[in-house]
Design an enzyme around this catalytic site. Structure first.
Site, PDB file in Angstrom:
ATOM      1  N   ARG A   1     -17.322 130.738 -36.811  1.00 27.52           N
ATOM      2  CA  ARG A   1     -18.458 129.912 -37.192  1.00 27.52           C
ATOM      3  C   ARG A   1     -19.343 130.705 -38.132  1.00 27.52           C
ATOM      4  NH1 ARG A   1     -22.133 129.339 -33.963  1.00 27.52           N
ATOM      5  NH2 ARG A   1     -21.421 130.446 -32.120  1.00 27.52           N
TER       6      ARG A   1
ATOM      7  N   TYR B   1     -12.204 126.270 -40.177  1.00 24.53           N
ATOM      8  CA  TYR B   1     -12.108 126.952 -38.892  1.00 24.53           C
ATOM      9  C   TYR B   1     -12.993 126.353 -37.795  1.00 24.53           C
ATOM     10  CZ  TYR B   1     -10.934 130.777 -35.808  1.00 24.53           C
ATOM     11  OH  TYR B   1     -10.434 131.520 -34.776  1.00 24.53           O
TER      12      TYR B   1
ATOM     13  N   LYS C   1     -19.385 121.800 -31.725  1.00 28.30           N
ATOM     14  CA  LYS C   1     -20.758 122.302 -31.777  1.00 28.30           C
ATOM     15  C   LYS C   1     -21.657 121.390 -32.632  1.00 28.30           C
ATOM     16  CE  LYS C   1     -19.582 125.951 -29.422  1.00 28.30           C
ATOM     17  NZ  LYS C   1     -19.992 126.122 -28.036  1.00 28.30           N
TER      18      LYS C   1
ATOM     19  N   HIS D   1     -25.185 123.283 -23.521  1.00 30.87           N
ATOM     20  CA  HIS D   1     -24.089 124.221 -23.738  1.00 30.87           C
ATOM     21  C   HIS D   1     -23.707 124.814 -22.373  1.00 30.87           C
ATOM     22  CE1 HIS D   1     -22.667 128.021 -26.128  1.00 30.87           C
ATOM     23  NE2 HIS D   1     -21.661 127.220 -25.841  1.00 30.87           N
TER      24      HIS D   1
ATOM     25  N   SER E   1     -22.818 134.153 -25.058  1.00 33.55           N
ATOM     26  CA  SER E   1     -21.451 134.648 -25.286  1.00 33.55           C
ATOM     27  C   SER E   1     -21.211 135.919 -24.481  1.00 33.55           C
ATOM     28  CB  SER E   1     -21.245 135.019 -26.747  1.00 33.55           C
ATOM     29  OG  SER E   1     -21.801 134.076 -27.565  1.00 33.55           O
TER      30      SER E   1
ATOM     31  N   CYS F   1     -20.304 136.481 -21.420  1.00 38.07           N
ATOM     32  CA  CYS F   1     -20.800 136.574 -20.039  1.00 38.07           C
ATOM     33  C   CYS F   1     -19.829 135.936 -19.045  1.00 38.07           C
ATOM     34  CB  CYS F   1     -22.163 135.913 -19.921  1.00 38.07           C
ATOM     35  SG  CYS F   1     -23.464 136.841 -20.739  1.00 38.07           S
TER      36      CYS F   1
ATOM     37  N   ASP G   1     -17.422 124.233 -21.616  1.00 40.41           N
ATOM     38  CA  ASP G   1     -18.332 124.603 -22.721  1.00 40.41           C
ATOM     39  C   ASP G   1     -19.542 123.688 -22.880  1.00 40.41           C
ATOM     40  OD1 ASP G   1     -18.920 126.357 -24.860  1.00 40.41           O
ATOM     41  OD2 ASP G   1     -18.155 124.931 -26.328  1.00 40.41           O
TER      42      ASP G   1
ATOM     43  N   ARG H   1      -8.158 132.107 -31.279  1.00 38.60           N
ATOM     44  CA  ARG H   1      -8.442 130.974 -30.386  1.00 38.60           C
ATOM     45  C   ARG H   1      -7.179 130.280 -29.902  1.00 38.60           C
ATOM     46  NH1 ARG H   1     -13.955 130.244 -29.017  1.00 38.60           N
ATOM     47  NH2 ARG H   1     -14.910 131.848 -30.286  1.00 38.60           N
TER      48      ARG H   1
HETATM   49  O1  O2Y Z   1     -16.804 127.134 -32.629  1.00 36.66           O
HETATM   50  C1  O2Y Z   1     -16.202 128.156 -32.995  1.00 36.66           C
HETATM   51  O2  O2Y Z   1     -15.569 128.195 -34.043  1.00 36.66           O
HETATM   52  C2  O2Y Z   1     -16.157 129.350 -32.210  1.00 36.66           C
HETATM   53  S1  O2Y Z   1     -17.505 129.574 -31.144  1.00 36.66           S
HETATM   54  C3  O2Y Z   1     -17.161 128.754 -29.665  1.00 36.66           C
HETATM   55  C4  O2Y Z   1     -15.946 128.134 -29.463  1.00 36.66           C
HETATM   56  C5  O2Y Z   1     -15.696 127.505 -28.267  1.00 36.66           C
HETATM   57  C6  O2Y Z   1     -16.673 127.505 -27.319  1.00 36.66           C
HETATM   58  N1  O2Y Z   1     -17.856 128.102 -27.512  1.00 36.66           N
HETATM   59  C7  O2Y Z   1     -18.112 128.751 -28.652  1.00 36.66           C
HETATM   60  C8  O2Y Z   1     -19.468 129.386 -28.765  1.00 36.66           C
HETATM   61  O3  O2Y Z   1     -19.771 130.121 -29.701  1.00 36.66           O
HETATM   62  O4  O2Y Z   1     -20.285 129.129 -27.885  1.00 36.66           O
HETATM   63 MN    MN Z   2     -19.660 127.637 -26.480  1.00 33.98          MN
END
Ligand code: O2Y
Ligand code: MN
Length: 600
Positions: free
Chosen positions: A70, A210, A219, A239, A261, A263, A286, A378
């Site tokens: 991201r 991506y 997100k 979240h 993140s 944790c 998530d 991933r």
């Molecule tokens: O969304 C992304 O490309 C990676 S970040 C992510 C992916 C799945 C679940 N949570 C996250 C996050 O950053 O919280």
């Molecule tokens: Mn997440």
């Protein structure tokens, strides 16, 4: 296509006019369509089919090295008034941003297909779910969206002629000239824009293929845009993982938990309790959408249908249920390839295989001195394949939430767990949630970062207003039954650097206390921080833990908390006068209680 939704038809025609794709394809979501698209991506060199005997119907994909995560600095919230976006977002003027983007989108799908993906976030037809439509020029996005959401004909049927949907436009931003050969991972690395327009609401994403940049249900929709919809409509888009907990007597509750993140959020979502007779089942790993039902009960759905998890670090030791979920029908992005047609990533096994193809498509051996998988590699995998998926995970009515957990990685200061006596104090605890950075994250190790409700990168509006929205929830319906709020910390260390708490499945002991608090049985004692487990209230039967360690885990480190107060004030100051007065008051009251305890 089988829709008579005029707004959708008009929007698709407008985008096609702007982006100039060679063709338009409406996704029906069928297995046959998926096979066809995967075969097409395989022929183009984008997908690498894994050995069907090892991982049926699964593919490896390697992204462009300039497109692996991201991009927060290229993520924008576009509102007429900058105050609405708040200091937690990169603000842009919506008219100017659309102008910029229209120029980039002009002709950007030449040589490509425009895929129309109708998708539902949540079980189709659920009163808690919402519909989106993603227009994209990426097969990778279609195939991943099919795993992560419910897509296709059924969604179009639910949308009907005049149903509402969120417009999600995505392009990799790499048009093809006539005869030009495509690359395996097209993108526009120097021109990425992940733009949100909450006033429409709509999402315009350009340049990246991506994860959260391109799978716009996740997100972008389920958190940034949904948080603004939830604020307007009186619900919560969070979240959070969602977990079902059943005690040995067969009684069940559901909890939701927000962690920054690194944790162990996915591990908790798929926990294997060590306490005999206890069962944990996963509703989501998530994102959690919660709405009140007619009885004032907050009910939650997981708006997603799959897991998009970080592969490195996932193993049969750390998360066996995640590993078992991935047995088939999965996409592996930026993992390493084994010579026999399977995937591997760091820490999947105690010793790495002697030879691999790295995520950079290079030969790799343990002596290479680099990571075989990208640290942000991933897996995309269907939630229904999780061996501990909750039987109610697709219940359109959602599951009743009895408790919300916050937490962070805090080697010092923060006890193993404690409870907020009120919703307002619980909101305060969420607003000061913080975690120390680890080696797996960018920047220096051991730095305390505030990440309120784990929403800092995902709240689509001013975070101060978001706190006010939390505070307003009990008054939204006449008979609101708010969940109890707890703060947990699995990561306490002793002065000589030893972990004080074993974590993983042993966290079920803390969940048992939370369960008993919800039932009205668990013993607690008052402290300046809130309600701490009374001595002996955490079940340590069969656990080899010293009484001194247990005492340290549950003590209030008054000096440590007092040291944190200026940092909390600085964190609040970033949001200026948007921080609700009630939370400033909670902070002042906490400081006063700590000072009183110090002098007592
Ligand atoms: O969304 C992304 O490309 C990676 S970040 C992510 C992916 C799945 C679940 N949570 C996250 C996050 O950053 O919280
Ligand atoms: Mn997440």
């Amino acid at each position: 296509m089988k829709t008579n939704n005029q707004r959708l038809l008009k929007w698709v025609a407008e985008v096609a006019e702007l982006c100039q794709p060679d063709q338009i394809y409406w996704c029906d979501g069928s297995a046959e369509e998926n096979e066809r698209l995967c075969a097409q991506a395989e022929a183009a060199g984008t997908f690498i089919r894994l050995d069907p005997a090892k991982r049926p119907n699964s593919f490896a994909v390697f992204s462009d090295p300039a497109d692996v995560a991201r991009v927060e600095d290229r993520t924008f919230v576009c509102t007429t008034d900058p105050r609405e976006a708040g200091p937690n977002n990169n603000w842009r003027d919506p008219v100017e941003m659309k102008d910029t983007l229209r120029k980039l989108y002009a002709g950007c799908m030449r040589g490509r297909t425009l895929y129309v993906i109708p998708f539902s976030m949540g079980p189709i037809g659920s009163p808690i779910a919402h519909i989106g439509v993603e227009l994209t020029d990426s097969i990778y996005v279609v195939v991943n969206m099919r795993i992560m959401t419910r897509i296709g004909a059924e969604v179009l049927a639910a949308l009907g002629d005049d149903g509402d949907f969120v417009e999600c436009l995505h392009s990799v931003g790499a048009p093809l000239a006539p005869g030009q050969k495509d690359v395996p991972w097209p993108c526009n690395a120097n021109n990425k824009y992940i733009s949100h327009f909450p006033e429409d609401p709509s999402i315009w994403s350009f340049g990246s293929g991506y994860g959260g940049n391109a799978l716009l249900g996740k997100k972008c929709f389920a958190l940034r845009i949904a948080s603004t919809m939830a604020r307007r409509q009186g619900w919560m888009a969070e979240h959070m993982l969602i977990l079902g907990l059943t005690n040995p007597a067969g009684k069940k509750i559901y909890v939701a938990a927000a962690f920054p993140s690194a944790c162990g959020k996915t591990n908790l979502a798929m926990l294997q309790p060590t306490l005999p007779g206890w069962k944990a089942e996963c509703v989501g790993d998530d994102i959690c959408w919660m709405k009140f039902d007619a009885n004032g009960q907050l009910r939650a759905i997981n708006p997603e249908a799959g897991f998009f998890g970080v592969a490195p670090g996932t193993s049969m030791k750390s998360n066996p249920n995640a590993m078992r979920t991935l047995y088939a029908n999965s996409i592996f992005t930026n993992c390493a390839l084994t010579p026999d047609g399977d995937v591997w990533w760091e820490d999947m096994t105690d010793t790495p295989p002697p030879k691999l193809t790295s995520w950079k498509r290079e030969e790799w051996t343990p002596q290479s001195g680099s990571k075989a998988a990208n640290p942000n590699a991933r897996y995309t995998t269907p939630a229904r394949q999780c061996p501990v998926i909750d039987p109610a995970w697709e219940d359109p009515a959602g599951v009743p939430i009895s408790a919300i957990l916050f937490g962070g990685r805090r080697p010092s200061t923060v006890p193993l767990c404690f409870e907020a006596p009120t919703w307002q104090y619980g909101t305060f605890l969420g607003s000061i949630q913080a975690s120390e950075t680890t080696a797996a994250q960018a920047g220096s190790v051991g730095v305390l970062r505030y990440d309120p409700m784990a929403m800092l990168p995902f709240c689509g509006y001013n975070m101060g207003d978001y706190f006010a929205h939390w505070l307003s929830m009990p008054g939204r319906v006449p008979n609101a039954k708010m969940p109890r709020v707890f703060y947990v910390n699995w990561f306490r260390k002793s002065d000589d650097g030893r972990w004080l708490w074993p974590g993983f499945g042993e966290n079920s002991r803390v969940l048992k206390w939370i369960f008993e608090r919800v039932e009205g049985r668990g013993q607690a004692m008052e402290s300046p921080l809130g309600l701490l487990p009374a001595p002996g209230a955490i079940d340590t039967t069969g656990l080899d833990i010293a009484a001194d360690d247990m005492a340290e885990l549950l003590e209030v480190d008054v000096a440590g908390w007092l040291k944190d107060i200026p940092a909390i004030r600085a964190h609040y100051a970033k949001f200026g006068d948007a921080i609700p007065a009630a939370l400033q008051q909670e902070l002042n009251d906490l400081e006063a209680r700590l000072k009183a305890a110090q002098t007592a």
